[in-house]
Motif scaffolding. Structure first.
Motif, PDB file in Angstrom:
ATOM      1  N   GLY A 172       0.827  -1.215   0.000  1.00 12.51           N
ATOM      2  CA  GLY A 172       0.000   0.000   0.000  1.00 12.51           C
ATOM      3  C   GLY A 172       0.855   1.256   0.000  1.00 12.51           C
ATOM      4  N   GLN A 210      10.059   0.944   9.052  1.00 12.36           N
ATOM      5  CA  GLN A 210      10.721   0.554  10.303  1.00 12.36           C
ATOM      6  C   GLN A 210      11.613  -0.681  10.137  1.00 12.36           C
ATOM      7  OE1 GLN A 210       9.650  -2.271  12.568  1.00 12.36           O
ATOM      8  NE2 GLN A 210       8.239  -3.120  11.061  1.00 12.36           N
ATOM      9  N   GLY A 260       8.454  -3.974   1.806  1.00  7.66           N
ATOM     10  CA  GLY A 260       7.464  -4.986   1.440  1.00  7.66           C
ATOM     11  C   GLY A 260       6.444  -5.344   2.502  1.00  7.66           C
ATOM     12  N   GLY A 261       6.711  -5.010   3.789  1.00  5.42           N
ATOM     13  CA  GLY A 261       5.750  -5.383   4.835  1.00  5.42           C
ATOM     14  C   GLY A 261       5.477  -6.872   4.763  1.00  5.42           C
ATOM     15  N   VAL A 286       8.603   5.486  12.461  1.00  2.00           N
ATOM     16  CA  VAL A 286       7.994   6.787  12.767  1.00  2.00           C
ATOM     17  C   VAL A 286       7.320   6.689  14.136  1.00  2.00           C
ATOM     18  CG1 VAL A 286       6.244   8.470  12.067  1.00  2.00           C
ATOM     19  CG2 VAL A 286       7.667   7.351  10.338  1.00  2.00           C
ATOM     20  N   ALA A 329       0.143   1.755   7.398  1.00  2.00           N
ATOM     21  CA  ALA A 329      -0.015   0.617   8.322  1.00  2.00           C
ATOM     22  C   ALA A 329      -1.416   0.669   8.926  1.00  2.00           C
ATOM     23  CB  ALA A 329       1.057   0.682   9.388  1.00  2.00           C
ATOM     24  N   ILE A 344       0.001 -22.299   5.564  1.00  2.00           N
ATOM     25  CA  ILE A 344      -0.688 -21.301   6.401  1.00  2.00           C
ATOM     26  C   ILE A 344      -1.833 -22.004   7.106  1.00  2.00           C
ATOM     27  CG2 ILE A 344      -2.068 -19.181   6.410  1.00  2.00           C
ATOM     28  CD1 ILE A 344      -0.803 -18.403   3.770  1.00  2.00           C
ATOM     29  N   ILE A 402      -3.610 -10.987   9.945  1.00  2.00           N
ATOM     30  CA  ILE A 402      -3.143 -11.219   8.562  1.00  2.00           C
ATOM     31  C   ILE A 402      -3.552 -10.074   7.636  1.00  2.00           C
ATOM     32  CG2 ILE A 402      -3.069 -12.801   6.634  1.00  2.00           C
ATOM     33  CD1 ILE A 402      -3.981 -15.023   8.219  1.00  2.00           C
ATOM     34  N   GLY A 412      -5.041  -8.119   0.390  1.00  3.35           N
ATOM     35  CA  GLY A 412      -4.509  -8.905  -0.729  1.00  3.35           C
ATOM     36  C   GLY A 412      -3.833  -7.993  -1.744  1.00  3.35           C
ATOM     37  N   ILE A 413      -3.155  -8.617  -2.681  1.00  3.45           N
ATOM     38  CA  ILE A 413      -2.339  -7.850  -3.627  1.00  3.45           C
ATOM     39  C   ILE A 413      -3.219  -6.985  -4.526  1.00  3.45           C
ATOM     40  CG2 ILE A 413      -0.767  -8.146  -5.603  1.00  3.45           C
ATOM     41  CD1 ILE A 413       0.300 -10.615  -3.947  1.00  3.45           C
TER      42      ILE A 413
HETATM   43  C1  LIG Z   1       0.507 -15.420   5.461  1.00  5.33           C
HETATM   44  C2  LIG Z   1      -0.038 -14.486   4.430  1.00  5.33           C
HETATM   45  C3  LIG Z   1      -0.173 -14.927   3.126  1.00  5.33           C
HETATM   46  C4  LIG Z   1      -0.683 -14.069   2.153  1.00  5.33           C
HETATM   47  N1  LIG Z   1      -0.745 -14.514   0.866  1.00  5.33           N
HETATM   48  C5  LIG Z   1      -1.235 -13.699  -0.095  1.00  5.33           C
HETATM   49  C6  LIG Z   1      -1.274 -14.114  -1.448  1.00  5.33           C
HETATM   50  O1  LIG Z   1      -0.812 -15.205  -1.799  1.00  5.33           O
HETATM   51  N2  LIG Z   1      -1.846 -13.276  -2.356  1.00  5.33           N
HETATM   52  C7  LIG Z   1      -2.362 -12.060  -2.016  1.00  5.33           C
HETATM   53  O2  LIG Z   1      -2.906 -11.370  -2.880  1.00  5.33           O
HETATM   54  N3  LIG Z   1      -2.283 -11.613  -0.735  1.00  5.33           N
HETATM   55  C8  LIG Z   1      -1.723 -12.387   0.224  1.00  5.33           C
HETATM   56  N4  LIG Z   1      -1.637 -11.938   1.514  1.00  5.33           N
HETATM   57  C9  LIG Z   1      -2.115 -10.589   1.830  1.00  5.33           C
HETATM   58  C10 LIG Z   1      -1.115  -9.491   1.459  1.00  5.33           C
HETATM   59  O3  LIG Z   1       0.183  -9.928   1.744  1.00  5.33           O
HETATM   60  C11 LIG Z   1      -1.438  -8.229   2.263  1.00  5.33           C
HETATM   61  O4  LIG Z   1      -2.812  -7.901   2.104  1.00  5.33           O
HETATM   62  C12 LIG Z   1      -0.617  -7.011   1.844  1.00  5.33           C
HETATM   63  O5  LIG Z   1       0.739  -7.335   1.688  1.00  5.33           O
HETATM   64  C13 LIG Z   1      -0.776  -5.902   2.887  1.00  5.33           C
HETATM   65  O6  LIG Z   1      -0.089  -4.738   2.477  1.00  5.33           O
HETATM   66  P1  LIG Z   1      -0.189  -3.380   3.301  1.00  5.33           P
HETATM   67  O7  LIG Z   1       0.714  -2.404   2.631  1.00  5.33           O
HETATM   68  O8  LIG Z   1      -1.593  -2.976   3.481  1.00  5.33           O
HETATM   69  O9  LIG Z   1       0.314  -3.707   4.781  1.00  5.33           O
HETATM   70  P2  LIG Z   1       1.733  -4.261   5.359  1.00  5.33           P
HETATM   71  O10 LIG Z   1       2.337  -5.225   4.420  1.00  5.33           O
HETATM   72  O11 LIG Z   1       1.425  -4.701   6.746  1.00  5.33           O
HETATM   73  O12 LIG Z   1       2.634  -2.944   5.381  1.00  5.33           O
HETATM   74  C14 LIG Z   1       2.690  -2.033   6.440  1.00  5.33           C
HETATM   75  C15 LIG Z   1       4.132  -1.534   6.549  1.00  5.33           C
HETATM   76  O13 LIG Z   1       4.195  -0.468   7.472  1.00  5.33           O
HETATM   77  C16 LIG Z   1       5.395  -0.612   8.243  1.00  5.33           C
HETATM   78  N5  LIG Z   1       5.208   0.163   9.466  1.00  5.33           N
HETATM   79  C17 LIG Z   1       4.252  -0.031  10.428  1.00  5.33           C
HETATM   80  N6  LIG Z   1       4.372   0.916  11.377  1.00  5.33           N
HETATM   81  C18 LIG Z   1       5.414   1.721  11.010  1.00  5.33           C
HETATM   82  C19 LIG Z   1       6.008   2.873  11.592  1.00  5.33           C
HETATM   83  N7  LIG Z   1       5.596   3.383  12.742  1.00  5.33           N
HETATM   84  N8  LIG Z   1       7.060   3.463  10.954  1.00  5.33           N
HETATM   85  C20 LIG Z   1       7.513   2.951   9.756  1.00  5.33           C
HETATM   86  N9  LIG Z   1       6.974   1.847   9.181  1.00  5.33           N
HETATM   87  C21 LIG Z   1       5.936   1.257   9.787  1.00  5.33           C
HETATM   88  C22 LIG Z   1       5.507  -2.119   8.432  1.00  5.33           C
HETATM   89  O14 LIG Z   1       6.799  -2.516   8.791  1.00  5.33           O
HETATM   90  C23 LIG Z   1       5.107  -2.624   7.044  1.00  5.33           C
HETATM   91  O15 LIG Z   1       6.214  -2.652   6.172  1.00  5.33           O
HETATM   92  C24 LIG Z   1      -1.096 -12.757   2.505  1.00  5.33           C
HETATM   93  C25 LIG Z   1      -0.939 -12.308   3.809  1.00  5.33           C
HETATM   94  C26 LIG Z   1      -0.398 -13.148   4.765  1.00  5.33           C
HETATM   95  C27 LIG Z   1      -0.182 -12.642   6.156  1.00  5.33           C
END
Ligand SMILES: Cc1cc2nc3c(=O)[nH]c(=O)nc-3n(C[C@H](O)[C@H](O)[C@H](O)COP(=O)(O)OP(=O)(O)OC[C@H]3O[C@@H](n4cnc5c(N)ncnc54)[C@H](O)[C@@H]3O)c2cc1C
Length: 502
Positions: free
Chosen positions: A13, A33, A38-39, A238, A268, A364, A435, A469-470
């Protein structure tokens, strides 16, 4: 140096939003952080083996499908080596008395379901028609940018469970149609029909792996960000968002560095932002409402290397001990959730074996954070012995379950590693190791978290907002940036750059 936009978090995101804004010639900085981008989508290495955390497959990456349009605009499509799953058998569902090999395409699925449940043919046709119809209401899921907001909202008024009951689906058919609810982590009786329909359409569009996995995707996103003049800094947690008279001044990181900026996109879980402000910004009714929202379940991950040829296992497998998916979620909330549900994938079958000729398996199963709260204050890598004992017990349970559906790996496991909800929380800061962030349930989606907030220039994005999800998170980034730039403006720009060729 003053930035136009600071993006907090480099998950999918945060990275997608950072590219969209840097393409507007804005000065953009991403602060993460962790030590890599990639989170949830990052991978980790143990003994030379690379395992995925949150990337296994992505839907909607077939020719002409919607994610390709967005990824082309983001400039990452040409940087990735896409590896499509076999469309004739991308997933297998295993129930106690039935195995179903799934194939891509809703029309193909309809025929497969009719062959499997012939007496329910009418119900199946009604369901598939409805699922296709609902997608047309969602503007961001259609390349022509057309939709119907009223009908979209209406699709959130009934749960998928109630909808299937209303059209007369049997328990077994429901089990098959709801099996993939693990992709958004909401029990069917709480899932809005609209949410389910969007995921179902995406799931059956196509499935694609990426050579190099989540890391390859993250690297492509970071490269594109830099090509557009953006920056990313790692190990920068942050801790404060500074405002003066409710005007954004910048952010401060844990090491005391101050970064000046005019605007912030927080990617996040939104609840993590509430304690960061130095002034009273949001009303307590707003922060309390969001803080009280339930998160999606967490999971237990098992990562194994095996000395057996699994090159035929190109499809993902989902195992269910029961057709009642709602009951499986209840079981997941118990103190031994690993008897509930298991997903496994063999990435090496699609992408090639490891250097020492091993196959890797990633699994999983849902897990309950409450089983781990007593260790939540302990540190990663230094957790006490009773935690390790508990984790080992669950590891054995999951392994046992895996042997029952993949007996050929018994006595062939040469390496094994596991992750718990505490591991998730440590690496992504996702509260309770959730998740998919905040649960996209009927009650919570009635007043979802909006990208635009009361604080001028402060926005949310990421999986807690619209869809996880992606596909869901990529699209949520476009929704957030549309709030900033204007929807018509952004869609016109996408059309001009992508030229319908995706
Ligand atoms: C086990 C598992 C399997 C999955 N498999 C799939 C799949 O096969 N296909 C699919 O489409 N989706 C899949 N997903 C879902 C997908 O991975 C997530 O929906 C997506 O990656 C979430 O992205 P995001 O950016 O919203 O959040 P996040 O990836 O959680 O990113 C948030 C980021 O913010 C950072 N952060 C938080 N607080 C701070 C702060 N204070 N300062 C600086 N940085 C901070 C974190 O370190 C992190 O990098 C899966 C998820 C899991 C858990």
């Amino acid at each position: 140096m003053k930035y136009d936009y600071i993006i907090i978090g480099s998950g999918l995101g945060g990275l997608c939003s950072s590219i969209i804004m840097s393409k507007e010639n804005k000065k953009v900085l991403v602060l993460e952080q962790h030590f890599k981008a990639g989170g949830y989508l990052h991978s980790f290495k143990r003994k030379g083996y690379q395992f995925e955390t949150g990337f296994h497959f992505s839907p909607e990456l077939g020719n002409g499908q919607i994610l390709r349009m967005y990824w082309k605009y983001l400039g990452i499509l040409d940087k990735l080596e896409l590896v499509p799953y076999n469309s004739n058998h991308f997933h297998s569902l295993i129930f106690p008395d039935m195995k179903l090999d799934l194939l891509s395409g809703l029309d193909n699925l309809q025929q497969l379901l009719i062959d499997t449940f012939p007496v329910e043919a009418d119900t199946i046709v009604t369901y598939i028609q409805k699922i296709k119809e609902i997608k047309q209401y969602f503007v961001y899921f259609n390349a022509n940018h057309k939709g119907d907001m009223d009908m979209e909202h209406k699709s959130f008024e009934i749960s998928i469970s109630d909808y299937l009951t209303s059209i007369g689906a049997s328990e077994k058919l429901k089990g098959v149609l709801l099996a993939h609810s693990y992709l958004y982590g909401v029990p069917p009786k709480e899932t809005p029909l609209g949410t389910h329909a969007i995921f179902f359409n995406a799931l059956y569009s196509s499935s694609t792996d990426i050579k190099g996995g989540g890391d390859a995707l993250n690297n492509a996103l970071v490269e594109s960000l830099k090509e557009n003049g953006g920056e990313i800094h790692f190990k920068k947690k942050v801790t404060q968002i500074k405002t003066e008279n409710k005007v954004i001044k910048g952010v401060e990181t844990e090491d005391g560095t101050f970064y000046e900026c005019d605007n912030i996109i927080f990617s996040a879980n939104p609840t993590l932002s509430f304690n960061m402000f130095n002034e009273d910004i949001f009303r307590s009714t707003y922060t309390n409402r969001i803080s009280e929202m339930e998160n999606t379940t967490s999971h237990f991950g098992l990562y194994a290397a095996v000395d057996v040829d699994l090159s035929n296992h190109k499809n993902d497998v989902l195992y269910f001990p029961d057709y009642n998916i709602d009951r499986l979620y209840e079981s997941a909330a118990s103190d031994m959730p690993q008897d509930a549900f298991l997903y496994y994938t063999v990435p090496t079958a699609r992408l090639g074996v490891t250097g020492d000729n091993k196959h890797l398996i990633e699994t999983i199963s849902m897990d309950n954070y409450n089983n781990y709260t007593k260790w939540s204050k302990t540190k990663f890598g230094k957790r006490p012995e009773d935690y390790t004992t508990f984790k080992d017990k669950i590891k054995e349970n999951v392994l046992h379950q895996l042997y029952s559906i993949l007996p050929e790996i018994k006595n062939k496991v040469t390496f094994i590693e596991a992750s718990t909800p505490l591991t998730n929380e440590h690496f992504t800061m996702s509260p309770m190791g959730s998740i998919y962030g905040i649960k996209h349930s009927m009650s919570q989606m009635r007043a979802p978290i909006r990208a635009r907030t009361k604080l001028n220039g402060f926005y949310y994005t990421g999986q807690s907002l619209i869809f996880p999800g992606i596909v869901g998170v990529t699209i949520t980034s476009f929704v957030t940036c549309s709030d900033i730039l204007g929807q018509d403006y952004l869609f016109n720009k996408i059309d001009k750059e992508v030229k319908g060729d995706f």
